[in-house]
Design a protein around this motif. Sequence first.
Motif, PDB file in Angstrom:
ATOM      1  N   SER A   1       0.815  -1.223   0.000  1.00 59.11           N
ATOM      2  CA  SER A   1       0.000   0.000   0.000  1.00 59.11           C
ATOM      3  C   SER A   1       0.845   1.268   0.000  1.00 59.11           C
ATOM      4  CB  SER A   1      -0.928   0.002   1.219  1.00 59.11           C
ATOM      5  OG  SER A   1      -0.187  -0.197   2.424  1.00 59.11           O
ATOM      6  N   ASP A   2       2.098   1.175  -0.420  1.00 63.05           N
ATOM      7  CA  ASP A   2       3.053   2.279  -0.322  1.00 63.05           C
ATOM      8  C   ASP A   2       2.573   3.519  -1.087  1.00 63.05           C
ATOM      9  OD1 ASP A   2       5.255   3.911  -0.066  1.00 63.05           O
ATOM     10  OD2 ASP A   2       6.707   2.371  -0.668  1.00 63.05           O
ATOM     11  N   LEU A   3       2.450   4.635  -0.353  1.00 60.56           N
ATOM     12  CA  LEU A   3       2.021   5.905  -0.952  1.00 60.56           C
ATOM     13  C   LEU A   3       3.196   6.767  -1.403  1.00 60.56           C
ATOM     14  CD1 LEU A   3      -0.811   6.943   1.567  1.00 60.56           C
ATOM     15  CD2 LEU A   3      -1.065   5.846  -0.668  1.00 60.56           C
ATOM     16  N   GLY A   4       4.414   6.297  -1.122  1.00 62.16           N
ATOM     17  CA  GLY A   4       5.579   7.077  -1.514  1.00 62.16           C
ATOM     18  C   GLY A   4       5.797   8.310  -0.659  1.00 62.16           C
ATOM     19  N   MET A   5       5.268   8.281   0.574  1.00 62.61           N
ATOM     20  CA  MET A   5       5.412   9.421   1.471  1.00 62.61           C
ATOM     21  C   MET A   5       5.809   8.932   2.853  1.00 62.61           C
ATOM     22  SD  MET A   5       2.225  11.914   0.406  1.00 62.61           S
ATOM     23  CE  MET A   5       2.990  13.322   1.237  1.00 62.61           C
ATOM     24  N   ALA A   6       6.344   9.850   3.659  1.00 58.60           N
ATOM     25  CA  ALA A   6       6.759   9.525   5.025  1.00 58.60           C
ATOM     26  C   ALA A   6       6.077  10.459   6.012  1.00 58.60           C
ATOM     27  CB  ALA A   6       8.279   9.636   5.162  1.00 58.60           C
ATOM     28  N   VAL A   7       6.034  10.017   7.263  1.00 56.48           N
ATOM     29  CA  VAL A   7       5.496  10.809   8.359  1.00 56.48           C
ATOM     30  C   VAL A   7       6.590  10.994   9.400  1.00 56.48           C
ATOM     31  CG1 VAL A   7       3.740  11.008  10.157  1.00 56.48           C
ATOM     32  CG2 VAL A   7       3.180   9.901   7.976  1.00 56.48           C
ATOM     33  N   LEU A   8       6.878  12.233   9.729  1.00 53.20           N
ATOM     34  CA  LEU A   8       7.794  12.553  10.815  1.00 53.20           C
ATOM     35  C   LEU A   8       6.958  12.810  12.060  1.00 53.20           C
ATOM     36  CD1 LEU A   8      10.345  13.450  12.284  1.00 53.20           C
ATOM     37  CD2 LEU A   8      10.224  15.627  11.081  1.00 53.20           C
ATOM     38  N   VAL A   9       7.089  11.950  13.064  1.00 52.67           N
ATOM     39  CA  VAL A   9       6.297  12.069  14.283  1.00 52.67           C
ATOM     40  C   VAL A   9       7.100  12.828  15.335  1.00 52.67           C
ATOM     41  CG1 VAL A   9       5.125  10.836  16.138  1.00 52.67           C
ATOM     42  CG2 VAL A   9       5.025   9.951  13.795  1.00 52.67           C
ATOM     43  N   ALA A  10       6.618  14.030  15.680  1.00 51.98           N
ATOM     44  CA  ALA A  10       7.199  14.840  16.751  1.00 51.98           C
ATOM     45  C   ALA A  10       6.313  14.671  17.982  1.00 51.98           C
ATOM     46  CB  ALA A  10       7.280  16.300  16.338  1.00 51.98           C
TER      47      ALA A  10
ATOM     48  N   ASN B   1       8.255   8.046  25.678  1.00 47.78           N
ATOM     49  CA  ASN B   1       9.283   7.884  24.654  1.00 47.78           C
ATOM     50  C   ASN B   1       8.665   7.186  23.448  1.00 47.78           C
ATOM     51  OD1 ASN B   1       9.394   5.006  25.107  1.00 47.78           O
ATOM     52  ND2 ASN B   1      10.735   5.398  26.863  1.00 47.78           N
ATOM     53  N   ARG B   2       9.489   6.859  22.469  1.00 52.33           N
ATOM     54  CA  ARG B   2       8.953   6.384  21.192  1.00 52.33           C
ATOM     55  C   ARG B   2       8.175   5.082  21.293  1.00 52.33           C
ATOM     56  NH1 ARG B   2      14.444   6.279  21.403  1.00 52.33           N
ATOM     57  NH2 ARG B   2      15.659   4.429  20.776  1.00 52.33           N
ATOM     58  N   SER B   3       8.467   4.270  22.289  1.00 55.42           N
ATOM     59  CA  SER B   3       7.743   3.005  22.408  1.00 55.42           C
ATOM     60  C   SER B   3       6.252   3.231  22.657  1.00 55.42           C
ATOM     61  CB  SER B   3       8.341   2.145  23.529  1.00 55.42           C
ATOM     62  OG  SER B   3       8.247   2.799  24.771  1.00 55.42           O
ATOM     63  N   GLY B   4       5.896   4.370  23.247  1.00 56.75           N
ATOM     64  CA  GLY B   4       4.495   4.676  23.494  1.00 56.75           C
ATOM     65  C   GLY B   4       3.734   5.094  22.253  1.00 56.75           C
TER      66      GLY B   4
ATOM     67  N   ASP C   1      12.645  10.516  19.065  1.00 46.69           N
ATOM     68  CA  ASP C   1      12.740  10.843  20.487  1.00 46.69           C
ATOM     69  C   ASP C   1      13.654  12.051  20.613  1.00 46.69           C
ATOM     70  OD1 ASP C   1      11.143   9.500  22.295  1.00 46.69           O
ATOM     71  OD2 ASP C   1      12.435   7.742  22.381  1.00 46.69           O
ATOM     72  N   TYR C   2      13.186  13.079  21.312  1.00 51.63           N
ATOM     73  CA  TYR C   2      13.980  14.288  21.499  1.00 51.63           C
ATOM     74  C   TYR C   2      15.183  14.015  22.409  1.00 51.63           C
ATOM     75  CZ  TYR C   2       9.421  16.417  20.258  1.00 51.63           C
ATOM     76  OH  TYR C   2       8.239  16.754  19.660  1.00 51.63           O
TER      77      TYR C   2
END
Length: 278
Positions: free
Chosen positions: A78-87, A93-96, A115-116
């Motif tokens: 289902s690749d849309l050729g886009m990415a998401v940057l999650v801030a 932390n990122r595991s959540g 993760d900042y």
Amino acid sequence: MVTRTRRHTGIALGLVVVLLVGLAVGMLALLQRRLIYFPDSARVPPAGEVIEGALDVTVRTPDGLALGAWYVPAAPASDLGMAVLVAPGNGGNRSGRAELAAELSRRGLAVLLLDYRGYGGNPGSPSEHGLVMDATSAAHFLEDQGYPAARTIYFGESLGTGVVAALQSQRAPAGMVLRSPFTALADVAAHHYPWLPVRILLRDRFEVTSLLSGSAVPVTVIYGDRDSVVPSELSARVADEATTLVERVVIPGADHNDAVMFGPRVADAVARLAKAVS
């Protein structure tokens, strides 16, 4: 004599109140970042143990920090050729955010779970300037993976909405999702501490609406209508004032950190924006 005693008592009480308020203001000025940032510095597990196909990666910042992050490729079918940057927001932390990343991947989006500094075992201490630097470095990382800003969605969660609002003013993405946004951090602080002069003392401002003023980036705003952390009316104002609003998603009965705010409904809204801007 009684009148004089009462006057002296009143003056003494007034001085005590002034001293207590002064102490509170002084403590806020010195320790305010401990009231803003709640990093979970615990070591996170390997990415592949949490999300199938996910990779542990390193984001390097201009001030010399090596930040651990997770990169989740898009599902090939289902690749849309886009990415998401999650801030992310100001806690955990990122595991959540693993469920959200997995849901986004299934919808054809590559994901970078950032993760900042100071979070998830990363070095450094958080500040507004530092978090924006971290997100900028994360955007460069995605570009190196084949996802320039024009093929990236910035996803800001709570405090992260202030991070991506600043980032888009420097590096405009294809679109932006603001989850539980606020107009400015001072507005949230004033809601929770109405008796303190937070608008004067606050060092880290995260001015979301002013940073978005004049922006041409398409925006989706998501929030719950029972948010006890960021008042829902602040999120509504962000949506009202967004001149390029694509969609407003209000989740009935949802509080700030409820599971629904990290699940399929949010991922669906991100995917709709990605398809609309692609």
